[in-house]
Design a protein around this motif. Structure first.
Motif, mmCIF file in Angstrom:
data_model
loop_
_atom_site.group_PDB
_atom_site.id
_atom_site.type_symbol
_atom_site.label_atom_id
_atom_site.label_comp_id
_atom_site.label_asym_id
_atom_site.label_seq_id
_atom_site.Cartn_x
_atom_site.Cartn_y
_atom_site.Cartn_z
ATOM 1 N N LYS A 1 9.906 8.713 29.517
ATOM 2 C CA LYS A 1 10.307 7.568 30.318
ATOM 3 C C LYS A 1 11.087 8.049 31.537
ATOM 4 N N LYS A 2 10.777 7.435 32.678
ATOM 5 C CA LYS A 2 11.531 7.662 33.914
ATOM 6 C C LYS A 2 11.773 6.307 34.543
ATOM 7 N N ASP B 1 11.762 2.634 34.825
ATOM 8 C CA ASP B 1 10.952 1.631 34.134
ATOM 9 C C ASP B 1 9.553 2.139 33.796
ATOM 10 N N GLU B 2 9.242 3.363 34.215
ATOM 11 C CA GLU B 2 7.920 3.925 33.948
ATOM 12 C C GLU B 2 7.880 4.603 32.583
ATOM 13 N N GLU B 3 6.808 4.394 31.846
ATOM 14 C CA GLU B 3 6.611 5.049 30.560
ATOM 15 C C GLU B 3 5.286 5.801 30.574
ATOM 16 N N ARG C 1 2.621 8.262 28.019
ATOM 17 C CA ARG C 1 2.246 8.775 26.701
ATOM 18 C C ARG C 1 1.182 9.853 26.883
ATOM 19 N N TYR D 1 11.907 13.234 33.121
ATOM 20 C CA TYR D 1 11.057 12.433 32.245
ATOM 21 C C TYR D 1 11.527 12.662 30.806
ATOM 22 N N PRO E 1 12.215 9.432 24.173
ATOM 23 C CA PRO E 1 13.141 8.408 23.676
ATOM 24 C C PRO E 1 14.363 9.020 22.995
#
Length: 309
Positions: A204-205, A207-209, A211, A260, A263
């Motif tokens: 996560k950076k 509000d960007e996620e 995977r 980045y 969690p």
């Protein structure tokens, strides 16, 4: 209905919020909610009027809780007077703890406690599997993640940043990833549980996620082995900053792609019941909180982990 259930109910009444009351008692909201339900069932009356947005005292609650608060204050004073003359930090610490955390941090910390408290002894179970308090000979478990059983009692030790880690030798050979999409060309080192490797990594950076489905040639159910592979330069791994703290502070591994972040996890000391919290458990809890916070603060000051994580 127990003494501890009633103290939770009073906190709920104070905050008008179950989650806030749970936080003040270092427990999950589900555990606090279960305590409220037990008290209400015992009394045969609802103490709170609930809606989707708020919680307030019912007529029964307004009548019962002030008297309950006075009674609990007297009982607590009596209990503390008895304990002050009889409690001692002694007995056996029967602890289950994960592999990295246990071998590299927690057991050495407890070894120091045993020096200053000769009445204590230690029986430790090193395992990355979840403990069964009814089957295993342990009184407490130190684990990442809050307890998923509302009947268990837990103390939150701290929030734990997780990092993408690699040895300098590996990065010199394979290059330094700057964005999650760059991980496609890297060799993942995976922790696995019940033969299922954790190879889907999240970052996560703001509000960007992101995977990323990773590929790699090594996986193990022993987290400490994954750490050793990482230090040896065999690949790249997502690990707790506590598990990797000695390696990070010594420069054996580095925090890769720090903008980045995976969690954040939580570290909890879990007991089967509130009644199982002895003076030695409280000593261990306080020691773990102090040591973990100090170690995370040290890594933050050295710029290894971000203060924003």
């Amino acid at each position: 209905m127990t003494f501890d259930d009633l103290t939770v109910v009073l906190k709920v009444a104070e905050f008008r919020n179950i989650s806030a009351a749970a936080t003040s008692h270092d427990m999950r909201p589900a555990t606090a909610s279960a305590a409220v339900k037990r008290v209400e069932k015992s009394l045969g009356a609802e103490l709170f009027v609930r809606s989707t947005r708020q919680l307030r005292l019912s007529a029964a609650g307004e009548k019962y809780l002030p008297q309950c608060q006075q009674a609990l204050a007297l009982l607590d004073e009596a209990r503390q007077n008895i304990r002050s003359g009889t409690e001692a930090v002694e007995g056996e610490i029967r602890l289950s703890v994960s592999s990295d955390l246990g071998r590299n941090l927690v057991v050495p910390w407890i070894d120091e406690l045993l020096v200053f408290h000769p009445g204590l002894s230690l029986r430790v179970q090193i395992t990355d599997s979840n403990v069964d308090f009814f089957r295993d000979s342990v009184d407490m478990a130190l684990r990442y993640g809050s307890p998923d059983d509302s009947n268990l009692y837990g103390f939150k030790i701290c929030d734990v940043p997780r990092l993408l880690c690699a040895a300098p030798s590996y990065l010199n050979e394979r290059g330094v990833p700057m964005h999650p999409r760059d991980l496609a060309g890297h060799n993942g080192l995976f922790y696995q549980l019940q033969d299922i490797p954790y190879d889907l990594w999240a970052f996560k950076k703001g509000d960007e996620e992101f995977r990323v489905k990773m590929r790699g040639n090594r996986a193990s159910n022993d987290g400490d082995l994954v750490r050793r592979w990482c230090v040896a330069g065999h690949g790249i791994a997502v690990k707790s900053c506590l598990d990797m703290s000695h390696d990070l502070l010594s420069g054996r591994v580095t925090n890769v792609m720090p903008r980045y972040a995976p969690p954040v996890s939580e570290l909890w000391l879990i007991c089967p019941t509130r009644q199982s919290v002895t003076p030695s458990v409280r000593l261990l809890r306080d020691t773990l909180k102090q040591r973990c916070h100090a170690l995370i603060e040290r890594m933050t000051q050295k710029g290894i982990i971000s203060s924003d994580v």
